[in-house]
Design a protein around this motif. Structure first.
Motif, mmCIF file in Angstrom:
data_model
loop_
_atom_site.group_PDB
_atom_site.id
_atom_site.type_symbol
_atom_site.label_atom_id
_atom_site.label_comp_id
_atom_site.label_asym_id
_atom_site.label_seq_id
_atom_site.Cartn_x
_atom_site.Cartn_y
_atom_site.Cartn_z
ATOM 1 N N MET A 19 8.796 10.016 24.669
ATOM 2 C CA MET A 19 8.473 10.445 23.307
ATOM 3 C C MET A 19 8.648 9.285 22.330
ATOM 4 S SD MET A 19 7.353 12.680 21.233
ATOM 5 C CE MET A 19 7.411 14.249 22.059
ATOM 6 N N LEU A 23 5.748 7.756 19.863
ATOM 7 C CA LEU A 23 5.918 7.679 18.412
ATOM 8 C C LEU A 23 5.828 6.239 17.914
ATOM 9 C CD1 LEU A 23 8.747 10.316 17.886
ATOM 10 C CD2 LEU A 23 6.316 10.565 17.364
ATOM 11 N N TRP A 54 -2.270 11.358 21.050
ATOM 12 C CA TRP A 54 -0.949 11.173 20.439
ATOM 13 C C TRP A 54 -1.077 11.058 18.925
ATOM 14 C CZ3 TRP A 54 0.799 6.705 24.150
ATOM 15 C CH2 TRP A 54 1.043 7.238 25.417
ATOM 16 N N LYS A 57 -1.611 14.493 17.627
ATOM 17 C CA LYS A 57 -0.435 15.345 17.793
ATOM 18 C C LYS A 57 0.752 14.894 16.938
ATOM 19 C CE LYS A 57 2.224 17.507 21.509
ATOM 20 N NZ LYS A 57 2.415 17.586 22.961
ATOM 21 N N PHE A 58 1.002 13.579 16.875
ATOM 22 C CA PHE A 58 2.222 13.081 16.240
ATOM 23 C C PHE A 58 1.986 12.306 14.943
ATOM 24 C CE2 PHE A 58 3.030 12.877 20.906
ATOM 25 C CZ PHE A 58 3.884 13.951 20.977
ATOM 26 N N LYS A 73 6.406 17.372 9.141
ATOM 27 C CA LYS A 73 6.871 17.087 10.496
ATOM 28 C C LYS A 73 8.103 17.928 10.784
ATOM 29 C CE LYS A 73 5.049 12.494 10.718
ATOM 30 N NZ LYS A 73 5.295 11.117 11.007
ATOM 31 N N SER A 74 8.252 18.254 12.042
ATOM 32 C CA SER A 74 9.424 19.029 12.446
ATOM 33 C C SER A 74 10.659 18.136 12.368
ATOM 34 C CB SER A 74 9.242 19.543 13.872
ATOM 35 O OG SER A 74 9.287 18.468 14.783
ATOM 36 N N GLU A 76 12.819 17.628 14.612
ATOM 37 C CA GLU A 76 12.911 16.869 15.866
ATOM 38 C C GLU A 76 12.013 15.636 15.816
ATOM 39 O OE1 GLU A 76 12.157 20.214 15.846
ATOM 40 O OE2 GLU A 76 14.079 21.020 16.496
ATOM 41 N N GLN A 77 10.811 15.822 15.261
ATOM 42 C CA GLN A 77 9.877 14.711 15.158
ATOM 43 C C GLN A 77 10.418 13.635 14.215
ATOM 44 O OE1 GLN A 77 5.999 16.078 13.975
ATOM 45 N NE2 GLN A 77 4.960 14.453 15.068
ATOM 46 N N LYS A 78 11.003 14.060 13.101
ATOM 47 C CA LYS A 78 11.586 13.108 12.160
ATOM 48 C C LYS A 78 12.732 12.343 12.806
ATOM 49 C CE LYS A 78 10.425 15.692 7.965
ATOM 50 N NZ LYS A 78 10.956 16.478 6.842
ATOM 51 N N MET A 80 13.153 11.766 16.026
ATOM 52 C CA MET A 80 12.582 10.835 17.003
ATOM 53 C C MET A 80 12.044 9.584 16.315
ATOM 54 S SD MET A 80 12.720 11.805 20.129
ATOM 55 C CE MET A 80 12.103 12.829 21.420
ATOM 56 N N GLU A 81 11.345 9.762 15.199
ATOM 57 C CA GLU A 81 10.810 8.617 14.461
ATOM 58 C C GLU A 81 11.932 7.726 13.944
ATOM 59 O OE1 GLU A 81 8.213 10.111 11.432
ATOM 60 O OE2 GLU A 81 6.633 10.606 12.869
#
Length: 144
Positions: A19, A23, A54, A57-58, A73-74, A76-78, A80-81
Motif C-alpha cells: 500500500m 501511495l 491506483w 482508487k487512491f 480520504k479515509s 486510514e488512507q491519510k 498511509m500517506e
C-alpha cells in the motif's frame, strides 16, 4: 554508460505492491515528478493500467471526469500517506546527515593539509592580507 543489469527492470507480481508503494507512486505522479509510463518503468510494473487504477482508487484527481475529486480520504488512507511522507523524510534526513559528516571530514582534512603546507613551506596560507602588505612583506623577506 548503463550496464545491461541497470537497463533491465524487475518484473513484479501483484503480491509485491504494498500500500505504501502504491501511495508513493500515486503521489509522485500527482506532484508531476513522474508520468504513468515513467512510473511503470521506474518501479518495474508490467502494466500501465495497474498504475492508472491506483490513481483512480487512491489519487486526489477524478481521472474519469478530469476534475479534482471532492471526496474526502479515509483516515486510514491519510495515515498511509503520512507514513510514506515520514519514510521519505527519514531517507532524506539520513542522506543529508551523511553529506554533512563527509563535509566535516573534508574540512578537517583540508585544515590538516593547510597546516602541513604552512609548516613545510613556512608561509601563511590562511593569512588574508591586502596586496600592498604582501609586497612589503616580500621585500622584508628578501632583505633578510
Amino acid at each position: 554508460m548503463e550496464s545491461l543489469q541497470e537497463k533491465r527492470y524487475l518484473k513484479r507480481t501483484q503480491k509485491d505492491y504494498t500500500m505504501s508503494l502504491k501511495l508513493e507512486i500515486v503521489q509522485e505522479i500527482e506532484r508531476g515528478q513522474l508520468t504513468v509510463t515513467e512510473a511503470t518503468k521506474k518501479y518495474g510494473i508490467q502494466c500501465r493500467k495497474t498504475v492508472v487504477q491506483w490513481l483512480i482508487k487512491f489519487g486526489n484527481f477524478d481521472w474519469e471526469n478530469q476534475i479534482p475529486s471532492k471526496m474526502e480520504k479515509s483516515p486510514e488512507q491519510k495515515i498511509m500517506e503520512l507514513e510514506v511522507q515520514v519514510k521519505l523524510l527519514e531517507k532524506q534526513k539520513a542522506f543529508l546527515e551523511r553529506q554533512a559528516f563527509v563535509a566535516d571530514k573534508k574540512a578537517i582534512l583540508f585544515d590538516m593539509m593547510i597546516d602541513l603546507a604552512e609548516k613545510e613551506y613556512q608561509i601563511d596560507i590562511r593569512k588574508n592580507s591586502v596586496p600592498e602588505q604582501s609586497i612589503i612583506s616580500k621585500q622584508k623577506n628578501n632583505k633578510q
